[in-house]
Design a protein around this motif. Structure first.
Motif, PDB file in Angstrom:
ATOM      1  N   VAL A 116       0.835  -1.211   0.000  1.00 44.47           N
ATOM      2  CA  VAL A 116       0.000   0.000   0.000  1.00 44.47           C
ATOM      3  C   VAL A 116       0.864   1.253   0.000  1.00 44.47           C
ATOM      4  O   VAL A 116       0.564   2.235  -0.692  1.00 44.47           O
ATOM      5  CB  VAL A 116      -0.941  -0.017   1.219  1.00 44.47           C
ATOM      6  N   ALA A 117       1.963   1.241   0.762  1.00 40.48           N
ATOM      7  CA  ALA A 117       2.855   2.401   0.801  1.00 40.48           C
ATOM      8  C   ALA A 117       3.483   2.654  -0.571  1.00 40.48           C
ATOM      9  O   ALA A 117       3.547   3.803  -1.038  1.00 40.48           O
ATOM     10  CB  ALA A 117       3.939   2.191   1.855  1.00 40.48           C
ATOM     11  N   ILE A 118       3.939   1.586  -1.224  1.00 43.55           N
ATOM     12  CA  ILE A 118       4.534   1.741  -2.559  1.00 43.55           C
ATOM     13  C   ILE A 118       3.482   2.250  -3.546  1.00 43.55           C
ATOM     14  O   ILE A 118       3.746   3.141  -4.371  1.00 43.55           O
ATOM     15  CB  ILE A 118       5.143   0.413  -3.033  1.00 43.55           C
ATOM     16  N   GLY A 119       2.261   1.697  -3.461  1.00 37.44           N
ATOM     17  CA  GLY A 119       1.193   2.151  -4.350  1.00 37.44           C
ATOM     18  C   GLY A 119       0.829   3.601  -4.119  1.00 37.44           C
ATOM     19  O   GLY A 119       0.570   4.349  -5.072  1.00 37.44           O
ATOM     20  N   PHE A 120       0.830   4.036  -2.852  1.00 30.32           N
ATOM     21  CA  PHE A 120       0.510   5.435  -2.547  1.00 30.32           C
ATOM     22  C   PHE A 120       1.539   6.379  -3.156  1.00 30.32           C
ATOM     23  O   PHE A 120       1.189   7.417  -3.732  1.00 30.32           O
ATOM     24  CB  PHE A 120       0.436   5.617  -1.034  1.00 30.32           C
ATOM     25  N   VAL A 121       2.815   6.004  -3.057  1.00 28.21           N
ATOM     26  CA  VAL A 121       3.869   6.844  -3.633  1.00 28.21           C
ATOM     27  C   VAL A 121       3.734   6.907  -5.152  1.00 28.21           C
ATOM     28  O   VAL A 121       3.865   7.982  -5.769  1.00 28.21           O
ATOM     29  CB  VAL A 121       5.256   6.316  -3.219  1.00 28.21           C
ATOM     30  N   LEU A 122       3.466   5.757  -5.778  1.00 32.66           N
ATOM     31  CA  LEU A 122       3.339   5.734  -7.235  1.00 32.66           C
ATOM     32  C   LEU A 122       2.144   6.550  -7.715  1.00 32.66           C
ATOM     33  O   LEU A 122       2.220   7.204  -8.754  1.00 32.66           O
ATOM     34  CB  LEU A 122       3.220   4.285  -7.723  1.00 32.66           C
ATOM     35  N   ILE A 123       1.059   6.526  -6.959  1.00 39.69           N
ATOM     36  CA  ILE A 123      -0.116   7.306  -7.352  1.00 39.69           C
ATOM     37  C   ILE A 123       0.106   8.788  -7.099  1.00 39.69           C
ATOM     38  O   ILE A 123      -0.251   9.639  -7.922  1.00 39.69           O
ATOM     39  CB  ILE A 123      -1.359   6.796  -6.590  1.00 39.69           C
ATOM     40  N   LYS A 124       0.730   9.098  -5.954  1.00 41.17           N
ATOM     41  CA  LYS A 124       0.922  10.505  -5.577  1.00 41.17           C
ATOM     42  C   LYS A 124       1.872  11.222  -6.531  1.00 41.17           C
ATOM     43  O   LYS A 124       1.712  12.426  -6.783  1.00 41.17           O
ATOM     44  CB  LYS A 124       1.466  10.569  -4.149  1.00 41.17           C
ATOM     45  N   THR A 125       2.829  10.508  -7.077  1.00 44.42           N
ATOM     46  CA  THR A 125       3.829  11.137  -7.953  1.00 44.42           C
ATOM     47  C   THR A 125       3.399  11.159  -9.411  1.00 44.42           C
ATOM     48  O   THR A 125       4.177  11.593 -10.259  1.00 44.42           O
ATOM     49  CB  THR A 125       5.160  10.380  -7.848  1.00 44.42           C
ATOM     50  N   SER A 126       2.195  10.707  -9.736  1.00 39.70           N
ATOM     51  CA  SER A 126       1.727  10.689 -11.118  1.00 39.70           C
ATOM     52  C   SER A 126       0.451  11.510 -11.233  1.00 39.70           C
ATOM     53  O   SER A 126      -0.587  11.136 -10.664  1.00 39.70           O
ATOM     54  CB  SER A 126       1.466   9.252 -11.581  1.00 39.70           C
ATOM     55  N   PRO A 127       0.479  12.640 -11.950  1.00 45.75           N
ATOM     56  CA  PRO A 127      -0.752  13.437 -12.121  1.00 45.75           C
ATOM     57  C   PRO A 127      -1.866  12.654 -12.819  1.00 45.75           C
ATOM     58  O   PRO A 127      -3.049  12.848 -12.510  1.00 45.75           O
ATOM     59  CB  PRO A 127      -0.284  14.626 -12.969  1.00 45.75           C
ATOM     60  N   ASN A 128      -1.501  11.765 -13.745  1.00 44.52           N
ATOM     61  CA  ASN A 128      -2.515  10.985 -14.451  1.00 44.52           C
ATOM     62  C   ASN A 128      -3.255  10.058 -13.494  1.00 44.52           C
ATOM     63  O   ASN A 128      -4.489   9.948 -13.523  1.00 44.52           O
ATOM     64  CB  ASN A 128      -1.846  10.176 -15.570  1.00 44.52           C
ATOM     65  N   ARG A 129      -2.508   9.376 -12.616  1.00 47.17           N
ATOM     66  CA  ARG A 129      -3.155   8.477 -11.657  1.00 47.17           C
ATOM     67  C   ARG A 129      -3.958   9.257 -10.621  1.00 47.17           C
ATOM     68  O   ARG A 129      -5.012   8.788 -10.180  1.00 47.17           O
ATOM     69  CB  ARG A 129      -2.095   7.607 -10.976  1.00 47.17           C
TER      70      ARG A 129
END
Length: 453
Positions: free
Chosen positions: A236-249
């Motif tokens: 969940v932590a890795i997914g949160f970082v990946l989503i937070k750093t992508s404007p598209n997501r």
């Protein structure tokens, strides 16, 4: 008190209660008992998997043809272009399904490492300049020449299921799963390697499905709650970082429950998917009569084909699709729960988790309950790369359902309808002796077969 002719008091016969008789004579009750009896038969899971998957695939072909015509014409292609490609993929997938359903379990286990090595090799090739292709911003494709492309990450799902099931089964045979390090290593590092290769191309949706398969395998292996929660927290932590750093997501996350396209039409696809479902009504506007597929709804024949199904076939069509997926999921759980072979349990559970999670994520995105992840509806959406490994996985479930001792006994009792003359059947029946004894002998053989492992 009245007496009988013999002078003794009459004997009061015990009759069945009126309420019990009424329940037994109730047609609804009889129908329920009959359905429950049929539900508990040994071949129920086999028929549900085979019939449900074939119905989903056939209905998917029909909807792909209906939803893709306008898109094909807009690209100056024949109206049946996408349908023909999907039909060819379904034929190849049918061959894979039949082959997988006839393979023994040992051969499935032997294929685990070659499929994993092949999937990793192709996923590495995707990142090589000049070989990998970018589609909709995600570089997860390899060109096979002409209009044919392949997405190796789809085969990574099948590779993780087979390899993870074989790994956990061997460790369970050696009684090593009681130690947390043997439960996590090398399963979790290998899964993270596959996730890293997928995320290099930016495909968040496929990464979510792979994560679901990993957690499904850990759950079936009996991972302790603390260990399970720890791995889940890291994911969940890795997914949160990946989503937070992508404007598209982040924009996709903001479109959950949207009813308006919003500024710059950021929620255009999500909103028009809801429009398509809302305009379908109870029985839909009719097959081929969708309005949203005329350039309004992007990816109408791939990620949002469920919305077109709701518009053309209505609530009845969408509920039918949901019922077929529910039956398929139940049959997979039943196969995994009734076997004593650890590999079969892990593989069946992994395939069921894969198909169920992917269906829930796709349908949830169309309904506006989940962010749009860009994953197809299994066996239903357009895409040969997703259809081929999924049909092979369905073949695995069919093979496991046939391998159940009770199912083997039920299949062995069947007599071929063709290829035997009536005279031969009569001679065999006469040689077998009286019919009652033949029936008892069959029942005894079934009882012995159901106890074998």
């Amino acid at each position: 008190m009245p007496t009988s002719r013999t002078g003794r008091p009459p004997v009061r016969r015990a009759g069945r209660p009126a309420a019990a008789g009424a329940l037994r004579d109730n047609p609804v009750r009889r129908l329920y008992l009959r359905a429950r009896k049929a539900w508990d038969r040994p071949l129920t899971a086999y028929y549900l998997i085979l019939g449900g998957s074939l119905l989903i695939t056939v209905l998917g072909l029909v909807m792909v043809y209906s939803a893709s015509q306008i898109t094909a014409l807009q690209l100056s292609l024949p109206g049946s272009f996408f349908f023909r490609k999907q039909f060819l993929a379904a034929l190849i997938g049918g061959v894979l399904l039949f082959a997988a359903s006839r393979m023994p379990v040992k051969l499935h286990r032997a294929l685990a490492y070659p499929i994993l090595a092949g999937a990793v090799f192709m996923m590495v090739l995707v990142q090589v300049p000049g070989i990998g292709l970018s589609v909709n911003g995600n570089q997860n494709w390899i060109s096979l020449g002409g209009s044919f492309q392949i997405q190796p990450s789809e085969f990574g799902k099948l590779a993780l299921v087979l390899w993870g099931a074989d790994l956990l089964a061997r460790k369970q045979d050696k009684r090593l799963l009681t130690q947390w390090k043997h439960m996590l290593v090398p399963l979790v590092p290998a899964a993270f390697m596959l996730l890293g290769l997928i995320m290099l191309g930016g495909d968040m949706g496929t990464a979510i499905i792979l994560t679901a398969i990993l957690f499904g395998l850990l759950w079936l292996a009996g991972a302790p709650t603390r260990l399970f929660v720890g791995v889940l927290s890291v994911a969940v932590a890795i997914g949160f970082v990946l989503i937070k750093t992508s404007p598209n997501r982040m924009s996709r996350l903001a479109c959950i429950g949207a009813t308006e396209p919003g500024p710059h039409d950021t929620c255009w696809q999500a909103v028009h998917g809801i429009y398509a479902l809302a305009s379908g009504g109870l029985f839909g506007s009719g097959l081929g009569a969708s309005v949203e597929k005329w350039g309004q709804l992007p990816e109408a024949h791939t990620d949002f084909i469920f919305a077109i199904t709701g518009e053309e076939l209505g609530l009845a069509g969408t509920l039918s699709v949901l019922a077929l997926f529910a039956a398929l999921g139940y049959a997979g759980i039943r196969v995994a729960g009734r076997t004593e072979d650890p590999f079969v349990r892990y593989a069946a559970g992994g395939v069921t988790t894969w198909i169920t999670a992917q269906a829930v994520i796709n349908i949830g995105a169309v309904l506006g309950l989940l962010p749009i992840a860009g994953v197809p509806l299994p066996l239903f959406s357009y895409g040969g790369s997703a259809l081929l490994p999924t049909m092979f996985a369905i073949g695995l479930l069919i093979a496991f359902a046939r391998d159940d001792p009770a199912a083997r006994a039920a299949l062995a009792m069947r007599q071929p309808r063709f290829g035997r003359k009536r005279g031969a059947v009569r001679e065999s029946a006469r040689a077998a002796g009286p019919r009652r004894w033949n029936t008892m002998r069959r029942s005894a053989s079934v009882a012995r077969s159901s106890g074998e492992r």
